[in-house]
Design a protein around this motif. Structure first.
Motif, PDB file in Angstrom:
ATOM      1  N   GLY A 239       0.473  -1.273  -0.069  1.00 20.42           N
ATOM      2  CA  GLY A 239      -0.430   0.209   0.127  1.00 20.42           C
ATOM      3  C   GLY A 239       0.993   1.171   0.002  1.00 20.42           C
ATOM      4  O   GLY A 239       0.605   2.744  -0.849  1.00 20.42           O
ATOM      5  N   LYS A 240       1.905   0.791   1.304  1.00 28.28           N
ATOM      6  CA  LYS A 240       2.946   2.238   0.992  1.00 28.28           C
ATOM      7  C   LYS A 240       3.601   2.427  -0.067  1.00 28.28           C
ATOM      8  O   LYS A 240       4.586   3.663  -0.096  1.00 28.28           O
ATOM      9  CB  LYS A 240       3.401   2.618   2.480  1.00 28.28           C
ATOM     10  CG  LYS A 240       1.636   2.150   3.671  1.00 28.28           C
ATOM     11  CD  LYS A 240       2.205   3.295   4.695  1.00 28.28           C
ATOM     12  CE  LYS A 240       1.634   3.416   5.605  1.00 28.28           C
ATOM     13  NZ  LYS A 240       1.764   3.267   7.285  1.00 28.28           N
ATOM     14  N   GLY A 241       4.435   1.515  -0.261  1.00 30.17           N
ATOM     15  CA  GLY A 241       5.558   1.244  -1.138  1.00 30.17           C
ATOM     16  C   GLY A 241       6.511   1.271  -0.556  1.00 30.17           C
ATOM     17  O   GLY A 241       7.712   2.207  -0.587  1.00 30.17           O
ATOM     18  N   GLU A 242       6.772   0.666   0.477  1.00 24.93           N
ATOM     19  CA  GLU A 242       7.572   0.859   1.876  1.00 24.93           C
ATOM     20  C   GLU A 242       8.429  -0.136   1.657  1.00 24.93           C
ATOM     21  O   GLU A 242       7.436  -1.115   2.145  1.00 24.93           O
ATOM     22  CB  GLU A 242       7.915   1.496   2.705  1.00 24.93           C
ATOM     23  CG  GLU A 242       6.865   2.773   2.912  1.00 24.93           C
ATOM     24  CD  GLU A 242       6.275   3.438   4.190  1.00 24.93           C
ATOM     25  OE1 GLU A 242       6.188   2.527   5.008  1.00 24.93           O
ATOM     26  OE2 GLU A 242       5.763   4.795   4.156  1.00 24.93           O
ATOM     27  N   GLY A 243       9.482  -0.201   1.681  1.00 18.98           N
ATOM     28  CA  GLY A 243      10.392  -1.471   2.844  1.00 18.98           C
ATOM     29  C   GLY A 243      11.814  -1.685   1.599  1.00 18.98           C
ATOM     30  O   GLY A 243      12.682  -1.203   0.889  1.00 18.98           O
ATOM     31  N   ALA A 244      11.446  -3.787   1.140  1.00 21.54           N
ATOM     32  CA  ALA A 244      12.655  -3.142   0.348  1.00 21.54           C
ATOM     33  C   ALA A 244      12.367  -2.935  -0.985  1.00 21.54           C
ATOM     34  O   ALA A 244      11.183  -2.714  -1.679  1.00 21.54           O
ATOM     35  CB  ALA A 244      13.389  -4.730   0.259  1.00 21.54           C
ATOM     36  N   GLY A 245      13.755  -2.363  -2.178  1.00 17.37           N
ATOM     37  CA  GLY A 245      13.535  -1.904  -3.443  1.00 17.37           C
ATOM     38  C   GLY A 245      12.488  -3.221  -4.039  1.00 17.37           C
ATOM     39  O   GLY A 245      13.078  -4.684  -4.169  1.00 17.37           O
TER      40      GLY A 245
END
Length: 449
Positions: free
Chosen positions: A222-228
């Motif tokens: 949802g947020k597009g956060e974390g590992a690329g």
């Protein structure tokens, strides 16, 4: 809403490069006579305030006259629409390539449970794969990678954007002698949320498969956060059933919704324009660093970008078109800064009322020597009374500061994907689009003069 008066007014403001259009006063309803009258009066000795007011009206009228002249000089595009399939489930992805070796481009459709190609010129449908995974197919790549005149096909499947750990699948399809019959899938290694694939020529003149997932492994979708996201390159072996060499090109972006293989510099290799939450980037091979480097092009304003295509404004001047943000409301164009200036490219908003913008292309449909931008939107999850369609935007000058909007499709195409190709060999680019909520596949033959 697309097609509303608000949208049209927004387009008109953009065409003249102003936030608001100055209007001549009521006593001058016809701009041209007003200009003539003002010019004769201001040559007299009059109060300075009157002269300043007259000069302002003259400038405004001249700008309006210039805009009208630009419109008159550039013809409107003309297309003839042709529906070739009314039973599309979703129409996730399209590719255009010569599948049967007759030197005519065919249409390849990645649908929910089918991979099919439509044979030019009668557009007979040939289903070559069914239900490769329990979850939906999502993307397709088609190109002649071995020089035999017939395209090879790869497919992304296992689509579940909410599962960033275990979703996704990637296949190479081996064709039979009769390419209208089912092809044999070969499973390839993959990352979760496989989303877009293309065949791309590398710096050693090899055709390689590039895969760009939507999310990084295990990150917050949802947020597009974390590992690329791991953007990967696959090198085809002589025998496609053998192991494919896989290389990671970049893993620094999030929500990488689409990419465009482009000729960014003078070497024969293609580079990658990537649309992501962080903006638009050009990925280019660096021989000194022995790796792909990411050159920032477009900003992360409005949540970054979801669609991206390279276009030309003529005379060697590039532009980059993008939909912002992912599934967004804005069509934007990025143009290079002036010589000697550094930093991100200039950002200009062309449309602000797209409802779930999801498809994009740049091509010169009018033969102007500079590209026009085509954008499609699908209004996924919206009531069916929310209009869908396709617009074509024409740059009225070489700087890309004035634009005209033309409605190509009015509510018959909930555009999931679109492509551009000369389908009939007349030298003009045509449009091809697949619709999700409208469940159709259509062609727009370019009959512009």
């Amino acid at each position: 809403m697309p097609g509303s008066s608000a949208s049209r007014n927004s387009a008109e403001r953009i065409q003249f490069g102003r936030t608001e259009e100055p209007q001549p006063p009521a006593q001058f309803p016809d701009c041209q006579p007003a200009v003539t009258g003002i010019l004769s009066v201001t040559s007299m000795t009059l109060p300075s305030a009157f002269v300043r007011t007259a000069a302002a009206i003259t400038t405004a009228a001249a700008a309006l006259a210039l805009g009208s002249a630009l419109h008159a000089e550039i013809p409107e595009p003309r297309f003839r629409a042709l529906t070739i399939d009314t039973n599309v489930a979703i129409g996730y992805g399209l590719a255009i390539a010569d599948i049967d070796g007759d030197k005519r481009p065919d249409i390849v459709l990645c649908d929910k449970e089918e991979i099919a190609w439509y044979q030019n010129p009668k557009w007979e449908k040939h289903v070559i794969a069914r239900k490769l995974t329990a979850l939906d197919h999502v993307c397709v790549a088609a190109a002649d990678i071995d020089g035999d005149g017939k395209a090879e096909i790869a497919v992304g499947a296992g689509w579940n954007p909410g599962d960033t750990e275990n979703s996704g699948a990637l296949f190479y399809l081996i064709p039979p002698a009769d390419r209208t019959q089912p092809w044999t899938p070969v499973a390839l290694p993959h990352q979760p949320t496989v989303h877009r694939i293309r065949w791309v020529r590398d710096w050693q003149n090899r055709m390689t498969l590039i895969s760009v997932p939507l999310h990084g492994r295990g990150n917050n979708p949802g947020k597009g956060e974390g590992a690329g996201v791991k953007i990967q390159r696959y090198l085809p072996p002589a025998n496609p059933r053998d192991e494919w060499k896989v290389e990671v090109l970049n893993e620094s972006f999030h929500k990488t919704h689409n990419f465009d293989p482009v000729q960014w510099d003078t070497d024969p290799a293609q580079e990658l324009l990537v649309a992501a939450k962080e903006g638009v980037f050009a990925l280019n091979w660096s021989s000194t660093q022995n790796a792909y480097t990411a050159e920032p092009v477009g900003s992360d304003e409005n949540g970054g970008c979801g669609e991206v295509r390279l276009g030309s404004l003529g005379s060697g001047k590039r532009m980059v078109a993008a939909v912002s943000p992912m599934h967004g409301n804005q069509l934007v164009v990025f143009t290079p800064r002036a010589a000697g200036e550094s930093g991100l490219w200039n950002r200009r908003v062309l449309e602000e009322a797209l409802v779930d913008g999801h498809a994009l292309a740049c091509a010169d449909f009018l033969g102007l020597g500079r590209d026009q931008i085509v954008v499609g939107w699908r209004a996924m999850g919206k009531p069916r009374n929310v209009k869908v369609g396709i617009k074509l935007l024409t740059p009225l000058n070489a700087e890309g500061t004035q634009w005209r909007t033309t409605l190509v499709d009015d509510d018959t195409m909930a555009c999931e994907d679109l492509q551009v190709a000369d389908l009939n060999g007349d030298g003009k680019p045509d449009l091809i689009a697949a619709g999700r909520a409208t469940h159709n596949l259509k062609i727009w033959i370019n009959e512009s003069h």
